[in-house]
Write a protein that holds these residues in place. Sequence first.
Motif, PDB file in Angstrom:
ATOM      1  N   PRO A 189      -9.195 -31.847 -12.903  1.00 48.78           N
ATOM      2  CA  PRO A 189     -10.385 -31.689 -11.527  1.00 48.78           C
ATOM      3  C   PRO A 189     -11.708 -31.730 -12.196  1.00 48.78           C
ATOM      4  O   PRO A 189     -11.706 -31.223 -13.666  1.00 48.78           O
ATOM      5  CB  PRO A 189     -10.062 -30.303 -11.183  1.00 48.78           C
ATOM      6  CG  PRO A 189      -8.381 -30.008 -11.354  1.00 48.78           C
ATOM      7  CD  PRO A 189      -8.191 -30.800 -12.598  1.00 48.78           C
ATOM      8  N   ALA A 190     -12.626 -32.127 -11.478  1.00 50.09           N
ATOM      9  CA  ALA A 190     -13.929 -32.473 -12.092  1.00 50.09           C
ATOM     10  C   ALA A 190     -15.145 -31.806 -11.199  1.00 50.09           C
ATOM     11  O   ALA A 190     -16.126 -31.207 -11.759  1.00 50.09           O
ATOM     12  CB  ALA A 190     -14.398 -33.794 -12.459  1.00 50.09           C
ATOM     13  N   LEU A 191     -14.665 -31.763  -9.908  1.00 55.06           N
ATOM     14  CA  LEU A 191     -15.656 -31.520  -8.902  1.00 55.06           C
ATOM     15  C   LEU A 191     -15.296 -31.012  -7.656  1.00 55.06           C
ATOM     16  O   LEU A 191     -14.001 -31.352  -7.176  1.00 55.06           O
ATOM     17  CB  LEU A 191     -16.453 -32.865  -8.626  1.00 55.06           C
ATOM     18  CG  LEU A 191     -17.586 -32.566  -7.471  1.00 55.06           C
ATOM     19  CD1 LEU A 191     -18.904 -31.802  -7.934  1.00 55.06           C
ATOM     20  CD2 LEU A 191     -18.193 -34.000  -6.941  1.00 55.06           C
ATOM     21  N   ALA A 192     -15.769 -29.905  -7.120  1.00 54.45           N
ATOM     22  CA  ALA A 192     -15.351 -29.317  -5.995  1.00 54.45           C
ATOM     23  C   ALA A 192     -16.550 -29.036  -5.078  1.00 54.45           C
ATOM     24  O   ALA A 192     -17.641 -28.607  -5.327  1.00 54.45           O
ATOM     25  CB  ALA A 192     -14.609 -28.047  -5.910  1.00 54.45           C
ATOM     26  N   VAL A 193     -16.390 -29.642  -3.816  1.00 55.31           N
ATOM     27  CA  VAL A 193     -17.403 -29.766  -2.730  1.00 55.31           C
ATOM     28  C   VAL A 193     -16.984 -29.990  -1.444  1.00 55.31           C
ATOM     29  O   VAL A 193     -16.125 -30.731  -1.074  1.00 55.31           O
ATOM     30  CB  VAL A 193     -18.587 -30.882  -3.262  1.00 55.31           C
ATOM     31  CG1 VAL A 193     -18.128 -32.228  -3.177  1.00 55.31           C
ATOM     32  CG2 VAL A 193     -19.603 -30.832  -2.267  1.00 55.31           C
TER      33      VAL A 193
END
Length: 250
Positions: A163-167
Amino acid sequence: MNASDRTPADLLRSALAADPARPLVTFYDDATGERVELSVATFANWVAKTANLLQGDLAAAPGDRLALLLPAHWQSAVWLLACHSVGVVAEVGGDPAGADLVVAGPDALDAARACSGERVALALRPLGGRFPQPPAGFQDYAVEVPSQGDRFAPFAPVDPEEPALAVGGAELTAADLVERARADAEALGLEPGSRLLSALPYDSWEGLARGLYAPLASGGSVVLCRNLGQLADGGLEKRIESERVTHRAV
């Protein structure tokens, strides 16, 4: 950009190798009159310094989660790429209470205090200025980042499948992020040299893609506008002309 790029940090390295002097992020804040233009080289230098701060002084490691409580701003873009460089998951608008560390602007400091880990505050003042008085319980980004190294090497390689980004309720791996950024760039018709003007907030994938990732993936650049509603009549058309904008998202 190179077809072999699998993380956002790879995209930035390829942009740096291709043409370090070209603009990458041009930022306007129409509430303050601020304009900042960052070339690929200058942006990459800010990213390296911020990644060194994140990995070194803040002791962040791959897989840690950072609640990013910042508006669409050139320093927000820097923090996103710094997280991707270290392998930290950037949770845009994330819950500070559940994060390992938090980065917050002046309007989000009260919420950010729910984080039990490291806390960094950004004044978001013109020219990257510091707070007149550092907020209690926070490190002032503008004080801490200048002394950091200009080159960055992660302690561990960043895994594209992590995982790299949560939005917006979605979580993307680094590889997913690059794939979606390329797809959005193609859908928007972005090419090397394209100039995309975006006034979208950074609270959704659409805003992030248009305000950073799609221009980066295409070899283009972004004119990122905050508080565009305060621009005088006719100002947008003048900006589009003066900044040689080829695409817009407002």
